[in-house]
Design a protein around this motif. Structure first.
Motif, mmCIF file in Angstrom:
data_model
loop_
_atom_site.group_PDB
_atom_site.id
_atom_site.type_symbol
_atom_site.label_atom_id
_atom_site.label_comp_id
_atom_site.label_asym_id
_atom_site.label_seq_id
_atom_site.Cartn_x
_atom_site.Cartn_y
_atom_site.Cartn_z
ATOM 1 N N PHE A 182 5.375 5.241 -6.931
ATOM 2 C CA PHE A 182 4.414 6.097 -7.202
ATOM 3 C C PHE A 182 4.552 7.018 -8.575
ATOM 4 O O PHE A 182 3.959 6.853 -9.326
ATOM 5 N N THR B 246 4.873 4.648 -11.657
ATOM 6 C CA THR B 246 3.803 3.654 -12.107
ATOM 7 C C THR B 246 2.507 4.777 -12.328
ATOM 8 O O THR B 246 1.492 4.202 -13.132
ATOM 9 N N ARG B 247 2.524 5.682 -11.559
ATOM 10 C CA ARG B 247 0.964 6.541 -11.566
ATOM 11 C C ARG B 247 1.073 7.968 -12.272
ATOM 12 O O ARG B 247 0.060 8.502 -11.990
ATOM 13 N N THR B 248 2.278 8.455 -12.412
ATOM 14 C CA THR B 248 2.423 9.762 -12.843
ATOM 15 C C THR B 248 2.789 10.227 -14.365
ATOM 16 O O THR B 248 3.171 9.132 -15.032
ATOM 17 N N LEU C 120 1.409 -1.620 -6.982
ATOM 18 C CA LEU C 120 0.636 -0.664 -7.552
ATOM 19 C C LEU C 120 0.184 -0.813 -8.809
ATOM 20 O O LEU C 120 -0.821 -0.379 -9.285
ATOM 21 N N ARG C 121 0.983 -1.386 -9.566
ATOM 22 C CA ARG C 121 0.455 -2.043 -11.251
ATOM 23 C C ARG C 121 -0.647 -2.981 -11.038
ATOM 24 O O ARG C 121 -1.497 -2.809 -11.697
ATOM 25 N N PRO D 60 -7.868 -0.670 -10.907
ATOM 26 C CA PRO D 60 -8.391 0.496 -11.094
ATOM 27 C C PRO D 60 -9.825 0.718 -10.852
ATOM 28 O O PRO D 60 -10.339 1.636 -10.425
ATOM 29 N N THR E 262 -5.979 2.801 -2.086
ATOM 30 C CA THR E 262 -4.628 2.564 -3.092
ATOM 31 C C THR E 262 -3.663 2.077 -1.917
ATOM 32 O O THR E 262 -3.244 1.030 -1.721
ATOM 33 N N ALA F 15 -4.163 1.746 -14.893
ATOM 34 C CA ALA F 15 -4.360 2.666 -14.001
ATOM 35 C C ALA F 15 -4.411 4.036 -14.500
ATOM 36 O O ALA F 15 -3.769 4.142 -15.544
ATOM 37 N N ILE G 65 -3.362 7.782 -14.808
ATOM 38 C CA ILE G 65 -2.398 8.393 -14.647
ATOM 39 C C ILE G 65 -2.641 9.880 -14.000
ATOM 40 O O ILE G 65 -3.365 10.563 -14.413
#
Lengths: 349, 502
Positions: free
Chosen positions: B68, B71-73, B133-134, B138, B159, B249, B251
């Motif tokens: 996480f 990839t997402r922050t 996650l990638r 989105p 998610t 996605a 951030i």
């Protein structure tokens, strides 16, 4: 001279009869569209002609050479039948020139044939590109050029436009048709798209359940489909029952002129664009109907109408700005002779 | 032809499992009961399962968390950390355990083993979850928010649900991996099934005991595999519906959590790679300067490469028909064959090795104490890796390409030479390289099956570590890590590229 003749072709996959006595004749130099819903056997027919599948029974002749039938099966690479698959199937490890030149020997490659066919499909100068650098439409153009390059006896196109978006499709169809004609190629196009078949082909073959239901020019197939199923499949159709007496038939839409004389129970085909919509009582022979709804297409309007006896009728009229609202009363007349098909309309098409 | 080859290959791969069953049956129910229904076995089972559960939980926490963050922050240096988090895969567990033991005095027992195994195996969760996650669209998350669900509720409700298959698959891999691990638990002296089997066998006085315990371990493995299958049947496939290009996605801004997050991921990187890595560097400097050491290392490396090449060749030979069958003729039968190869892959290397020892002594004596039997063990253990590579390589040359080529007038051999081979060879070669490197790292089966007197990098490391000769052991460990790093980097890049396969 016929480039391709298929006689009584049978092919089954387990219990499924993909081809059940299909017949097909393709004149040299023409573009023939094989049209049918999915599962009608049209792709199987194409694969049998290409030599990828063996016929169970029947015969395939290319020019004067029997290639399938009576125990004979000429392998695909000795048939001179080039395919353009649905997804193009370009060789990803070869550039455009390498793809197009794949079916040529070294001398032919040097002869300028590669550039010639690339120009035909509108991709002159693209020889060094790799397939992944091309758009979907360009990939299909390369696939067509690759098939044309060795001057095959026959080019088979398997729904080559179905993966492209609508805007791209129209232009590509016209260009591919022009390229095939310019090269003098004989081609068979398999498609489920009526518009594509009618607009591109010199000859349309309608297939259903492994058999050819109708073969003729696009105009013949549309105007005189010969049976109600074909009539519905190639376009919008109003089908009316009637008992003919000579060249006229009484129907819920009034007494109509037939395209041929007959004396029998028949089904009458009226194309929606043959129906004139007028104000009620404007013409003496008009049939009264009620508007139930309309679909606006820009260039024309498709009206959903109901006759007073309950018969549903579809009419296609050019949009002239007239406002028709549901519930409004109108009068209907029919333009020109209508097509008579033998027998009452089957319950399920 | 293809089918016959596949059946034959699967039959060969199943030799260890079948032979183990035969021997266990020979031992008789009475004997098995006497061996199994003891307090000692119960203790072994408890330790093994507790270790597996603890490590799996730890790996899920570290793996999903790292995935996480990366990839997402807006974590600083997240691309670098994305690769670093995969690096522990390049560290065989016995190398990591050795690294820790050589710097921390008295580092052994249950909790240290759990720590080392967690650090070594969390990438099995991290990589698939990061890839998932990638690949989550989105747009789906945006729809959830537009329907009135806030950021946190969208994450848990949409998610997390979409990445669940990846989490479950990763967790299962970790559980099976811990149950089958031998090197780390043996070095850190934790009494699990694998260590106990090895001790019983190696000391030579209790062969039936070893067999029965190995069989018990296999049964536990099968139960877990079966449970996973049952869970997966209820799991839906989360395919993206419809076409269109995917946007990256959104951030998440970490805000005040940035520093703690950074600290956490640095700590994980340090524990999983930096500490053992530093130990290796320090001891290696001493180790290579020992007299006679370079010649010994070169000999072991040559042995490793020779036997691994043999193993990789045999594995690819067996994998080719199965891979081609699954790619070209997918159906229930090819699916079953494919599954069967995974069955032996899930078996602990120690069990496969043990079964083949008995097989060699009793059935195929000419093979016993030769490299061929070891190559067979490698092929059994790593067949799925090779089958996967062959199948995905074959998918690069779909039948429609070959048909197009034939319709242009080229015969079957010309098509094979100009289309099929150029497209598939790179993938098959990469698969062979992966199998080769995996063979190099394999420890327990190699220990049991190597011909007497033949030392490989892995066995030399084992021998020296057992006598606490850290400096002597280090060069072997360092070489193993270097050899393993290449494929791991490739894997990490694939998982972290948008649209990569989970």
């Amino acid at each position: 001279m016929n480039a391709l003749v298929v006689r009584a072709a049978h092919k089954a996959f387990g219990p499924v009869k993909a081809l059940d006595g299909a017949e097909l004749t393709v004149p040299a130099g023409s573009l023939t569209a094989v049209l049918g819903p999915s599962g009608c056997g049209k792709t199987t027919l194409l694969r049998c002609v290409a030599g990828f599948e063996h016929l169970d029974a029947g015969e395939i002749t290319l020019g004067d050479r029997a290639v399938s039938g009576s125990g004979r099966h000429v392998p695909a690479h000795r048939r001179g039948v080039a395919v353009v698959p649905q997804d193009g199937a370009l060789f990803p490890h070869l550039d455009v020139a390498g793809n197009v030149g794949y079916g040529l020997d070294a001398a032919q490659r040097r002869s300028g044939r590669v550039d010639q066919v690339l120009e035909l499909v509108g991709l002159a100068g693209y020889g060094r590109r790799m397939p992944h650098q091309l758009s979907g439409g360009q990939q299909q153009r390369v696939a067509v050029a690759r098939a044309l390059a060795p001057r095959p006896r026959l080019v088979l196109l398997d729904e080559p436009f179905s993966a492209l978006d609508a805007g791209l499709r129209a232009g590509l169809r016209a260009d591919v048709r022009a390229a095939l004609h310019a090269d003098g190629a004989t081609a068979v196009l398999v498609t489920h798209d009526q518009g594509e078949a009618l607009s591109m082909a010199d000859q349309v073959v309608v297939m259903h359940q492994g058999r050819v239901r109708r073969q003729g020019t696009p105009l013949e197939v549309y105007r005189t489909p010969g049976d109600p199923w074909v009539a519905r499949f190639v376009g919008d159709a109003v089908l009316l029952p009637g008992t003919a007496g000579g060249d006229r038939v009484p129907t819920p839409l009034g007494e109509l002129a037939l395209d041929r004389a007959c004396h029998d129970t028949i089904t009458v085909l009226v194309r929606p664009e043959q129906i004139r919509v007028t104000p009620p009582d404007a013409a003496p022979d008009a049939v009264a109907a009620t508007v139930r709804g309309q679909l606006f297409h820009g260039h024309d309007v498709v009206l959903d109408l109901r006759l007073d006896d309950g018969t549903p009728v579809t009419a296609r009229v050019l949009d002239r700005g007239q406002q028709l609202v549901p519930g409004q009363r109108v009068g209907l007349t029919v333009d020109g002779p209508v097509h008579a098909m033998p027998g009452p309309e089957p319950v399920a098409g | 032809m293809l089918l016959t080859g596949s059946l034959l290959a699967v039959a060969v791969a199943l030799i260890p499992l079948v032979y183990l069953g035969v021997r266990a049956a020979e031992a008789g129910g009475e004997r098995i009961r006497a061996e199994l229904l003891t307090g000692a076995t119960a203790e072994l089972a408890a330790t093994s399962l507790a270790l597996a559960a603890l490590v799996t939980a730890g790996c899920l926490l570290l793996g999903v968390g790292a995935a996480f963050l990366v990839t997402r922050t807006d974590l600083p240096l997240r691309r670098t950390f994305g690769v670093v988090a995969a690096l522990p895969l390049a560290m065989p567990t016995y190398v990591a355990a050795f690294g820790w033991v050589s710097v921390v005095d008295g580092f052994h027992g249950f909790w240290p083993a759990a720590l080392v195994l967690t650090f070594c195996s969390f990438p099995y969760v991290y990589l698939p979850v990061a890839a998932a996650l990638r690949s989550v669209d989105p747009a789906v998350e945006e729809v959830s928010q537009s329907l009135g669900r806030g950021g946190r509720r969208t994450f848990t409700g949409v998610t997390l649900r979409q990445i669940r298959p990846a989490v479950v698959a990763g967790g299962l891999l970790v559980t099976l991996y811990v149950l089958s691990d031998f090197g780390a638990v043996a070095l850190l002296r934790v009494n699990t099934f694998t260590r106990s089997v090895f001790t019983s066998f190696d000391l030579g006085f209790d062969r039936v005991g070893a067999l029965v315990q190995a069989t018990a371990l296999v049964v536990v493995t099968l139960v877990i595999l079966g449970a996973e299958l049952a869970v997966r049947r209820h799991d839906t496939r989360y395919a993206k519906v419809g076409g269109g290009t995917r946007r990256p996605a959104r951030i998440v801004r970490l805000g005040p959590w940035r520093a703690p997050a950074l600290l956490a991921i640095v700590a994980v990187a340090a524990g999983s790679f930096a500490v053992p890595g530093a130990a290796l560097v320090r001891w290696t400097a001493e180790g290579v300067s020992r007299p006679g050491s370079p010649a010994e290392i070169a000999g072991a490396a040559a042995n490793s490469m020779g036997v691994s090449a043999l193993g990789a060749a045999l594995t690819m030979l067996l994998a080719l028909p199965i891979g081609l069958l699954t790619a070209r003729a997918p159906g229930p039968l090819s699916a079953v064959l494919d599954r069967l190869t995974y069955l032996t892959h899930a078996l602990p290397g120690l069990v496969v090795g043990l079964s083949l020892v008995f097989f060699g002594i009793n059935v195929a004596y000419p093979l016993y104490q030769t490299r061929w039997l070891l190559a067979l063990a490698y092929a059994t253990l790593f067949l799925p890796l090779a089958v996967g590579a062959v199948a995905s390589a074959a998918a690069l040359s779909p039948p429609s390409l070959e048909e197009a080529a034939r319709s242009l007038g080229r015969g079957p051999w010309a098509v094979l030479r100009t289309v099929t081979l150029p497209l598939t060879l790179p993938g098959i070669g990469a698969g062979a390289a992966l199998v080769f490197l995996t063979c190099m790292k394999e420890l327990p089966a190699t220990l049991l099956l190597r011909p007497t007197g033949m030392d490989t990098l892995a066995t030399e490391l084992w021998t020296h570590t057992s006598v606490a000769a850290y400096a002597a052991a280090s060069p072997y460990a360092a070489l193993l890590v270097i050899l393993s790093a290449g494929p791991v980097l490739v894997l990490a890049r694939r998982a972290l590229t948008p649209g990569g396969t989970p």
